[in-house]
Design an enzyme around this catalytic site. Structure first.
Site, PDB file in Angstrom:
ATOM      1  N   HIS A   1      -1.920   7.078   3.468  1.00 43.02           N
ATOM      2  CA  HIS A   1      -0.473   7.116   3.705  1.00 43.02           C
ATOM      3  C   HIS A   1       0.088   8.408   3.122  1.00 43.02           C
ATOM      4  O   HIS A   1      -0.075   8.686   1.926  1.00 43.02           O
ATOM      5  CB  HIS A   1       0.210   5.919   3.027  1.00 43.02           C
ATOM      6  CG  HIS A   1      -0.058   4.607   3.697  1.00 43.02           C
ATOM      7  ND1 HIS A   1      -0.786   4.466   4.844  1.00 43.02           N
ATOM      8  CD2 HIS A   1       0.339   3.339   3.365  1.00 43.02           C
ATOM      9  CE1 HIS A   1      -0.832   3.187   5.193  1.00 43.02           C
ATOM     10  NE2 HIS A   1      -0.166   2.483   4.306  1.00 43.02           N
TER      11      HIS A   1
ATOM     12  N   CYS B   1       0.811  -1.223   0.000  1.00 43.33           N
ATOM     13  CA  CYS B   1       0.000   0.000   0.000  1.00 43.33           C
ATOM     14  C   CYS B   1       0.848   1.280   0.000  1.00 43.33           C
ATOM     15  O   CYS B   1       0.370   2.340  -0.393  1.00 43.33           O
ATOM     16  CB  CYS B   1      -0.969   0.011   1.175  1.00 43.33           C
ATOM     17  SG  CYS B   1      -0.221  -0.280   2.775  1.00 43.33           S
TER      18      CYS B   1
END
Lengths: 345, 345, 345, 345
Positions: free
Chosen positions: A235, A142
């Site tokens: 993120h 990810c």
């Protein structure tokens, strides 16, 4: 769908509800097998469980359970994924996997549809190498997804010599239950097991060139510092890029802003209008505000603070990518859409 | 003490209660003037307000109020500090200031006692330049302190060519009330006004050499990305150092671990045994767990994850420093202790 | 719209963009007057600022600025609201105010459209009492709204003798910048200035009966404990109700679940299908998951854990209401919709 | 010590390091058996692991491992505790248990030394009932401890008729890893499995009277609403007490403030000077600021906001107690100190 009750599994459920091309028929999970999905899952989202899935019975993770399906999405953790995914591929299914187990295999494509659509050709090599009736395609970590999407137009347009990244990663990146609240409340954890190695390795493979049937990783050395922060989703990464030529922040911004890939050209259902959204405000992107930006929420990478580095041969910026959508379920769904359009399914 | 009710002002109150050499006589603040300290302050710490200060009346910020004192600590915000600090210096006081207003003046020392004790000699230049009866000494930005302490032994021992830093800074670094909870809860803000410029500028001045009575900044280009995270105290920084020679992580760890400066040699009361604590665990330092480490809580910088960068001419690490202690009040108190021992007060 | 740049002001902007009946023409605010809205506001939501408002110039808060408008929404803080709202009412505008300044005046309606639509008749009294060309209507405190909506069907159907409430309130209830992160991160603050008195007073007025042109408050004594928790939006309240008769949790659940008021009967644009959503899961409602529930996000109160109290003459439950939507902007907009339908505008 | 690596087990380690009377000889835990404590534990506190324990080998949880010890502290979860604690008691050890498994047994004391020291006499009954060579003593649920300490002087001095409580509990109350960050970040969870029943049941037993060798629970009906909030340590509870007589807040405050029990009279090492600290500020107690108050940090219950309820026969207040110290390890250690002084060990 394998691993349907996890944090990423739940994103698949939400994103595939009402999907124009893909119909999710079977949810599998060994721990919750034989329960109804709505009862087995600790549902994490404010959106309710789509009704058609709440009542579905979870089946054992085995090829027999998936009888009648063509494709298997796997949201399994790495240790569980290894054998079971090969079993499905062997049994004739097209497996699109989130797991890290097979990502670096030389005959397994590691896909971000906007970045390396042509890597699907590795499946020819895979077919020759293996005696599988089906096939196996993987999607990256990810933290890689946002980074690789942003690096693609930079590498394509400029002579890039090295990349230094610090990530501030959301807790959902560790799955559910994942990070204990006792560790992360009012804190930052400056380490994520195995993450830094994965990011460097996978990013250079994805940005690599097809050659003689295999992928030659791009030769851009990368250094990473991965941190966990008390954020739910999204993120954030600071990016320092050194170049072998003079480049202005404006040139880089323009390149990123205008970047599109095959999914945009093919108008795939899960493709965002713009893979990269460039923000001009000095204090963006922010995870809570920007993680669901764009025409397909969570599928665009948001970039801001594009500015000069130490000299005129370096550029800095901050990027944000939704880790369970673009970084996981959404990227896998887009990969399958690409495969379908290209005739791989 | 000027600006006594702010977040940093409160740290002075706590640290100076029972100090062996320094007696805090007068607290000043214009907004709260004439109130009792204990009633005017929104006390932020779990430790109670020291009784001797709770009942003290806050005086107007003017030299008359400080009659009988030798030294003025200033924890004022930059805009307020500019004139008032000069007024005190002119009136004969030794002013030790946290504020950014005068830090970069060529005849004002910018002090971290372990790093540049010799810069106090700038006071000779200051005395010649200015017609003040007193003097003015400053201490750096809270993000600079940890960074400069760690860079000092690196620069001393190795041939360092560039430095790339990403900070994850605590909310207390913005003072009180500072960052609204509505902005930072479950979020990261990737920008702090003016911070990146200050850090580069101040760090190179502090690491600079005295020459011809002035300071020549060290020539190490730096790039910074400063972020705000939902942590109360403790600035975490990832540090990427490029060198002109081969260095191993073990060499760097040894150098940092054994670093001491004049405060340690002189055994100053607020000097920690070790200015730098090197942690070997892979997931440290963490702000909540490590910010109060060491023999004088909050005065040591904690460093971990010392490892190779992209090649054997680069080193990465993560450092943590307590922003209102080592990054503010504690560093100013230590500076005054050094000045007293060296005869500047 | 007065006070357009605050936390509640921003909700108005979002909710009125594209509203079928109400057109927001003018945004006012003294501190930001003459700036463009998009530049003056610290926008707090993930949804972008509606384009038609971003470019609008903010005007001075005065009746002249609102020339051509019929209605003024006021999202001002109490101290600012007092005079200015009367000035607008005097000048002929219908003022719908969020502020506490006039809520308890005997000739000012304090409105929750589902609960006390008939209180609008107080405007007759107001017209007689005051020489205003316009009128003034208020909406209650954000903690009151959810409570009063839930108590309405209980009081209507059962003989209710006392109510004990503990609230866990979101930081946005204090406006922007409001609660400092340094106070609320990893903490609960067990007190909110003036809140407990307001909630008891306003709730009993809202549940009161019209009699002789005035409102007689309902005689149900209430005790409150108001707490601030580190949640962004959504006030959670535990509710303990003592009754003078035996009631089962099932009866109460049924009564709440089937409750509708005039806005539902009139199908007002901002009326949710169900003012109260009853959840059966044992761990709901939760602020982060349930605050935007219902057909008009944020306008339904979500109730769960309906259960017996100490004996069969008492009932406990937990309720959640979105403090800046149902507790502020949304409730005011719904009030105006009701007034329009009833011919008050 | 059984269950040494858990959140509560770690508190024992810290509190027993350097204890004047109790020497912790053996740490046990089945999952980590044969590892060194310092390597097996995920240490959660900012204070380092006491060196004498870091190197200790963890032994299997069996009576043989504890050879040479007199007393076993058990910090096991309920399901694990049931059999193993009886096994140790049978084998001759005095077992002091945190677990809920045996708390409500009629011949097992459920101890808070300040509240019900005389309940230790239940051990006579236990000895008659069971053929154990040792004995078993339990300590209550972490939410009970603060509540029962505060209710004790109220029940002793006033005629108390019912109690209504809402708790806001810290994540450490659920053990480690306990509550997933994905559930609690920016949220409140309005339910804790089994907690409300436990609190009512255990509190009335603790406040009960010894009669004919058994304990008759106090007859004060209680209603509870237990919530989980994003706080690390410290359970906050709002308390509404109805009385059969008129009482002023000042009388209650005086009674609480002056309360002491046998541990204070006997000057036991872990007894705080004051079991209850009454705060007069309107916004205290707060978990982050007050949880470690008092002469033995974490052992005092902090009470504030003592005020009238609905009428002059009711009182409201807010209390805070440290859930892993007074609510667990500290209370168990104090219980053993009491037992030792009274000759039970």
């Amino acid at each position: 769908l394998l691993g349907a009750t996890g944090a990423v599994g739940q994103r698949y459920i939400t994103m595939l509800s009402g999907h124009p091309l893909i119909s999710l028929e079977v949810v599998m999970g060994n721990r919750s097998a034989n329960k109804k999905y709505g009862e087995a899952v600790q549902w994490l989202s404010a959106e309710p469980i789509p009704e058609e899935f709440a009542a579905k019975k979870i089946l054992e993770s085995s090829p027999e359970s998936a009888d009648g399906c063509d494709v298997i999405f796997s949201a399994l953790p790495a240790h569980a994924a290894n054998d079971i995914e090969m079993e499905f591929a062997r049994a004739g299914f097209t497996v699109v996997s989130e797991a890290s187990a097979h990502r670096m295999n030389s005959d397994v494509p590691l896909m971000i549809p906007e970045v390396n659509a042509e890597h699907l050709k590795l499946l020819d090599l895979q077919r020759r190498n293996r005696s599988w009736k089906g096939s196996l395609v993987t999607t990256p970590n990810c933290t890689v997804t946002g980074l690789a999407i942003v690096l693609k137009p930079i590498v394509q347009n400029f002579n890039c010599s090295r990349v230094i990244v610090t990530s501030m990663q959301a807790v959902s990146g560790a799955g559910f239950p994942g990070v204990s609240s006792m560790l992360i409340v009012e804190n930052v954890i400056p380490y994520i097991e195995g993450e830094e190695e994965k990011v460097a390795r996978e990013t250079t493979k994805i940005l690599g060139k097809l050659k003689d049937g295999g992928v030659t990783p791009v030769e851009i050395p990368m250094a990473l510092s991965c941190n966990r922060v008390p954020v739910l989703d999204g993120h954030l990464e600071t990016l320092y890029v050194e170049l072998n030529e003079r480049v202005t922040p404006e040139e880089v911004a323009g390149t990123l802003d205008s970047f599109v890939g095959p999914p945009q050209e093919m108008r795939l259902p899960t493709a965002p209008d713009r893979p990269i959204i460039v923000r001009k405000e000095k204090d963006r992107p922010q995870p809570r505000l920007d993680r669901l930006s764009g025409s397909v929420p969570g599928m665009s990478v948001v970039v801001g603070r594009i500015r000069r580095g130490i000299d005129d041969r370096s550029i800095q910026m901050t990027l944000l990518s939704h880790n369970t959508i673009r970084g996981a379920a959404g990227n896998a769904i887009l990969t399958l859409e690409l495969m379908a359009r290209k005739g791989y399914v």
